[in-house]
Enzyme design. Structure first.
Site, PDB file in Angstrom:
ATOM      1  N   GLY A 121      30.536  10.345  47.317  1.00 38.10           N
ATOM      2  CA  GLY A 121      31.324  10.933  48.393  1.00 38.10           C
ATOM      3  C   GLY A 121      30.614  12.138  48.984  1.00 38.10           C
ATOM      4  O   GLY A 121      29.731  12.020  49.840  1.00 38.10           O
ATOM      5  N   GLY A 122      30.988  13.331  48.530  1.00 39.98           N
ATOM      6  CA  GLY A 122      30.472  14.573  49.107  1.00 39.98           C
ATOM      7  C   GLY A 122      28.966  14.628  49.248  1.00 39.98           C
ATOM      8  O   GLY A 122      28.432  15.038  50.290  1.00 39.98           O
TER       9      GLY A 122
ATOM     10  N   HIS B  98      40.173   2.174  47.440  1.00 39.12           N
ATOM     11  CA  HIS B  98      39.767   3.551  47.102  1.00 39.12           C
ATOM     12  C   HIS B  98      41.024   4.331  46.701  1.00 39.12           C
ATOM     13  O   HIS B  98      42.106   4.114  47.257  1.00 39.12           O
ATOM     14  CB  HIS B  98      39.074   4.205  48.306  1.00 39.12           C
ATOM     15  CG  HIS B  98      38.417   5.508  47.948  1.00 39.12           C
ATOM     16  ND1 HIS B  98      39.122   6.685  47.832  1.00 39.12           N
ATOM     17  CD2 HIS B  98      37.123   5.810  47.665  1.00 39.12           C
ATOM     18  CE1 HIS B  98      38.285   7.653  47.499  1.00 39.12           C
ATOM     19  NE2 HIS B  98      37.071   7.155  47.382  1.00 39.12           N
TER      20      HIS B  98
ATOM     21  N   GLY C 120      35.761  14.312  44.239  1.00 42.89           N
ATOM     22  CA  GLY C 120      35.801  15.493  45.098  1.00 42.89           C
ATOM     23  C   GLY C 120      36.182  16.760  44.363  1.00 42.89           C
ATOM     24  O   GLY C 120      36.466  17.783  44.988  1.00 42.89           O
TER      25      GLY C 120
ATOM     26  N   GLU D  46      36.076   4.790  39.461  1.00 44.70           N
ATOM     27  CA  GLU D  46      36.159   6.149  39.983  1.00 44.70           C
ATOM     28  C   GLU D  46      37.375   6.846  39.381  1.00 44.70           C
ATOM     29  O   GLU D  46      38.506   6.677  39.878  1.00 44.70           O
ATOM     30  CB  GLU D  46      36.312   6.118  41.512  1.00 44.70           C
ATOM     31  CG  GLU D  46      35.155   5.473  42.224  1.00 44.70           C
ATOM     32  CD  GLU D  46      35.009   6.030  43.635  1.00 44.70           C
ATOM     33  OE1 GLU D  46      33.942   6.585  43.918  1.00 44.70           O
ATOM     34  OE2 GLU D  46      35.956   5.942  44.430  1.00 44.70           O
TER      35      GLU D  46
ATOM     36  N   ASN E 220      29.912   7.087  50.722  1.00 45.15           N
ATOM     37  CA  ASN E 220      31.208   6.995  51.405  1.00 45.15           C
ATOM     38  C   ASN E 220      31.414   8.288  52.187  1.00 45.15           C
ATOM     39  O   ASN E 220      31.667   9.336  51.603  1.00 45.15           O
ATOM     40  CB  ASN E 220      32.318   6.822  50.336  1.00 45.15           C
ATOM     41  CG  ASN E 220      33.712   6.892  50.943  1.00 45.15           C
ATOM     42  OD1 ASN E 220      33.885   6.832  52.162  1.00 45.15           O
ATOM     43  ND2 ASN E 220      34.714   7.020  50.092  1.00 45.15           N
ATOM     44  N   TRP E 221      31.264   8.188  53.501  1.00 45.48           N
ATOM     45  CA  TRP E 221      31.358   9.407  54.329  1.00 45.48           C
ATOM     46  C   TRP E 221      32.800   9.871  54.522  1.00 45.48           C
ATOM     47  O   TRP E 221      33.035  10.955  55.049  1.00 45.48           O
ATOM     48  CB  TRP E 221      30.733   9.160  55.707  1.00 45.48           C
ATOM     49  CG  TRP E 221      29.249   8.957  55.697  1.00 45.48           C
ATOM     50  CD1 TRP E 221      28.420   8.871  54.605  1.00 45.48           C
ATOM     51  CD2 TRP E 221      28.392   8.805  56.845  1.00 45.48           C
ATOM     52  NE1 TRP E 221      27.122   8.676  55.008  1.00 45.48           N
ATOM     53  CE2 TRP E 221      27.076   8.632  56.380  1.00 45.48           C
ATOM     54  CE3 TRP E 221      28.617   8.790  58.223  1.00 45.48           C
ATOM     55  CZ2 TRP E 221      25.988   8.462  57.236  1.00 45.48           C
ATOM     56  CZ3 TRP E 221      27.537   8.610  59.084  1.00 45.48           C
ATOM     57  CH2 TRP E 221      26.240   8.454  58.585  1.00 45.48           C
ATOM     58  N   LYS E 222      33.737   9.036  54.123  1.00 49.60           N
ATOM     59  CA  LYS E 222      35.177   9.341  54.342  1.00 49.60           C
ATOM     60  C   LYS E 222      35.407   9.693  55.817  1.00 49.60           C
ATOM     61  O   LYS E 222      34.714   9.159  56.681  1.00 49.60           O
ATOM     62  CB  LYS E 222      35.640  10.455  53.402  1.00 49.60           C
ATOM     63  CG  LYS E 222      35.277  10.182  51.951  1.00 49.60           C
ATOM     64  CD  LYS E 222      36.018  11.049  50.992  1.00 49.60           C
ATOM     65  CE  LYS E 222      35.486  10.821  49.599  1.00 49.60           C
ATOM     66  NZ  LYS E 222      36.307  11.390  48.556  1.00 49.60           N
TER      67      LYS E 222
ATOM     68  N   GLU F 296      42.022   7.154  47.416  1.00 53.07           N
ATOM     69  CA  GLU F 296      42.688   7.846  48.525  1.00 53.07           C
ATOM     70  C   GLU F 296      43.557   6.869  49.316  1.00 53.07           C
ATOM     71  O   GLU F 296      44.631   7.233  49.807  1.00 53.07           O
ATOM     72  CB  GLU F 296      41.635   8.543  49.409  1.00 53.07           C
ATOM     73  CG  GLU F 296      41.068   9.769  48.690  1.00 53.07           C
ATOM     74  CD  GLU F 296      39.659  10.158  49.090  1.00 53.07           C
ATOM     75  OE1 GLU F 296      39.163   9.688  50.127  1.00 53.07           O
ATOM     76  OE2 GLU F 296      39.028  10.925  48.326  1.00 53.07           O
TER      77      GLU F 296
ATOM     78  N   SER G 267      32.120  12.801  41.891  1.00 53.12           N
ATOM     79  CA  SER G 267      31.281  14.003  41.840  1.00 53.12           C
ATOM     80  C   SER G 267      29.878  13.730  41.308  1.00 53.12           C
ATOM     81  O   SER G 267      29.330  14.538  40.548  1.00 53.12           O
ATOM     82  CB  SER G 267      31.972  15.112  41.029  1.00 53.12           C
ATOM     83  OG  SER G 267      33.189  15.486  41.661  1.00 53.12           O
TER      84      SER G 267
HETATM   85  C1  PEP Z   1      34.427   8.941  46.543  1.00 54.85           C
HETATM   86  O1  PEP Z   1      35.047   9.349  47.505  1.00 54.85           O
HETATM   87  O2  PEP Z   1      34.399   7.717  46.323  1.00 54.85           O
HETATM   88  C2  PEP Z   1      33.737   9.899  45.687  1.00 54.85           C
HETATM   89  C3  PEP Z   1      33.199   9.468  44.579  1.00 54.85           C
HETATM   90  O3  PEP Z   1      33.704  11.199  46.115  1.00 54.85           O
HETATM   91  P1  PEP Z   1      32.872  12.418  45.444  1.00 54.85           P
HETATM   92  O4  PEP Z   1      31.494  11.929  45.161  1.00 54.85           O
HETATM   93  O5  PEP Z   1      32.906  13.509  46.476  1.00 54.85           O
HETATM   94  O6  PEP Z   1      33.604  12.779  44.195  1.00 54.85           O
END
Ligand code: PEP
Length: 253
Positions: A230-231, A95, A174, A168, A9-11, A97, A209
């Site tokens: 994500g990251g 999600h 994040g 999640e 997920n590049w956000k 967010e 993470s």
């Molecule tokens: C996400 O945005 O779905 C996510 C899991 O982010 P991260 O891996 O950065 O925690």
């Protein structure tokens, strides 16, 4: 058989140049994906370019959200049909967010999921509790509420047939803080038990993470079928290493 799945997920990150370089790098590491389904979810505007870069590679692409409507006067929205037109395979819905920053409710999220499923996209439904909710001991109640909006729908059986669910924990997204494999497994087992008849076939991803250093132990848990990343999905080497970690996880039936 549940094939392991890793989704990036590049956000709201990226540019045409970055997408070109990252897709080329991910594509070049083809061996890392044997036995694993891999997808990346860039921002909407980069989807056509990502599609062109990845077509024919076996790596899929997805969107990060979708409208709950099929067409009409909804300025700023993108429909499931439009995503399908770009051969999009996955779409993330619910999600944390979206839920926290844009008011996406459980019911709205199911509406989005339904639109995605109607055109043949694979929805990735995100569920998970905040830190306060975990500390209050209500993790299962929160996840149950998020799932029950789907399970209570008249067309639940149909929606469940194509679905992927990502657990999640909001406190792990994040933050660099990851649920332990046992913590994650416990919630995954709870989700699978709640799904009922389709549970054995539904892929459940862990997100929060995930890094190359912790992916292997998370993916080794019996009810964790891969990750929503994500990251680390923005760093080619890390993303490829995470995909590789999923490869060592045998498909579960
Ligand atoms: C996400 O945005 O779905 C996510 C899991 O982010 P991260 O891996 O950065 O925690």
């Amino acid at each position: 058989m549940r094939k392991p799945l890793v989704v990036g997920n590049w956000k709201m990150h990226g540019s045409r140049e970055m997408a070109k370089t990252l897709c080329a790098g991910i594509r070049a590491a083809g061996d890392a994906y044997i036995g694993v389904e891999v997808a990346v979810c860039p921002p909407y505007v980069l989807l056509p370019q990502v599609a062109d870069s990845l077509r024919g590679s076996g790596i899929a692409w997805g969107a990060q959200d979708v409208s709950e409507h099929s067409a009409g006067a909804y300025t700023g929205e993108v429909s499931a049909g439009m995503l399908k037109d770009f051969d999009t395979r996955f779409v993330i819905v619910g999600h944390s967010e979206r839920r926290a920053l844009y008011g996406d409710t459980d019911v709205l999220t199911v509406g989005k999921l339904r639109q995605a499923a109607t055109v043949g996209l694979v929805p990735i439904l995100c569920v998970g509790e905040t830190l306060e909710e975990r500390r209050a001991g209500s993790t299962e109640a929160v996840v149950a509420r998020q799932l029950d909006a789907l399970l209570g729908a008249a067309d639940a059986a149909q929606l469940l047939s194509s679905l992927v669910i990502a657990y999640e924990p909001v406190w792990a997204i994040g933050t660099g803080e990851t649920a332990t494999p046992d913590q994650a497994q416990a919630v995954h087992a709870f989700i699978r038990a709640r799904l009922g008849a389709t549970a054995a076939d539904t892929r459940l991803l862990y997100g929060g993470s995930v890094k190359p250093g912790n992916a292997g132990e998370l993916f080794a848990m019996p009810d964790i079928d891969g990750g929503l990343i994500g990251g680390a999905a923005l760093k080619c080497e890390e993303f490829v290493a995470i995909c590789h970690a999923a490869r060592t996880r045998p498909g579960r039936s």
